[in-house]
Design an enzyme around this catalytic site. Sequence first.
Site, PDB file in Angstrom:
ATOM      1  N   GLU A   4       0.827  -1.212   0.000  1.00 36.92           N
ATOM      2  CA  GLU A   4       0.000   0.000   0.000  1.00 36.92           C
ATOM      3  C   GLU A   4       0.859   1.260   0.000  1.00 36.92           C
ATOM      4  OE1 GLU A   4      -2.066  -2.883   2.946  1.00 36.92           O
ATOM      5  OE2 GLU A   4      -0.097  -2.615   2.019  1.00 36.92           O
TER       6      GLU A   4
ATOM      7  N   TRP B  42      19.738 -40.218 -13.145  1.00 34.99           N
ATOM      8  CA  TRP B  42      18.616 -39.347 -12.797  1.00 34.99           C
ATOM      9  C   TRP B  42      17.342 -40.047 -13.229  1.00 34.99           C
ATOM     10  CZ3 TRP B  42      19.673 -35.434  -9.713  1.00 34.99           C
ATOM     11  CH2 TRP B  42      20.924 -34.844  -9.747  1.00 34.99           C
TER      12      TRP B  42
END
Length: 361
Positions: free
Chosen positions: A46, A164
């Site tokens: 704000e 992997w």
Amino acid sequence: MRRALVLAQKARGRTSPNPMVGAVVVRRGKVVGEGFHSRAGQPHAEIEALRRAGHKSRSADLYVNLEPCCHFGRTPPCTEAIIQAGIKRVFVGMKDPNKQVGGKGLRFLKAQGIDIVSNVLKEECLKLNESFVKVMKTGMPFVILKTAMSLDGKIATRSGDSRWITGKLARNHVHKIRNQVDAILVGTETVLKDDPRLTCRLKTGAVKHPARIILDRRNRVPLTARVFKNSRSQKVIYVTGPDISSRRLKALVDRKVEILNGKSSKNGFHIKHLLKELASRDMNSILIEGGAELNASVVDAGVVDRIVAFISPIFIGGAQAPGFLGGRGVMKVSGAMNLKDIEVTKIGEDLMVEGTPCSAE
């Protein structure tokens, strides 16, 4: 409000323990100022938006995804700045779950003659700050359980090899998740078998390295492990049992590693107690990248808020190859954990399946 949400997300992973907040000032149908909260201690959204709007904020509307604060924290209250700027209407996405605010900010603004419109895109606003909301309501961080598995549910071969299972694109997406959370948590076996760095290695954009949390109740992780190599510059929290030697303790302290004496239960660390301690250290979100036993312990404890499973189109096989969840498992299929709000995304050749455990609050 959608613009406020877009602005808020620019600081994803950077604002803890604060929420992500964006703000837009509109006068006569035109945006005259906007801003977002960049990190804890910096001006709130704000304030940034009102500064940019300047004198044009008088008699303007303010859109903000979270109730403006009305108390002094690291920064002054936003409600005072809103009043002084001459804002006439405030559109708010959701109330602040922080007990210090919790509707007080809106009531204060209304008492000063400012019109309030609440719950604008409320569900989207809640989703954006789900980690902050959980911490405020429960004192526990938002927990993401991540795994990579083969199509037959294996997270490693029988020898423990896991590099992997998924492809490069899926692994890169994991680093995007790391870039957004406050900490990564792993157990002893993950460090012993994989010797991971647990850093964020994105090739583009701003990179934030989350804190790394190592659970090592029996103090078996070697001090030569790669996770300790840069502990002087990137936070490492070492969770130990009661039997840590003074020599090991000194070596870790010399490396600037934070020591946390974990509360133990019969089968390991008391997970809920540990998570509350981490939340008290300004960690709103935790990514768990552990093995089968750690996965099972956090699922059994009922602390997981989201599961992210990367599934590779390969078959590993083997009765001794570990699956996603260790422990004893359920006796009947009817007792299995269910996921809701499931999303499936193709990333390269792999699938990313996300969901919320039905038992999660």
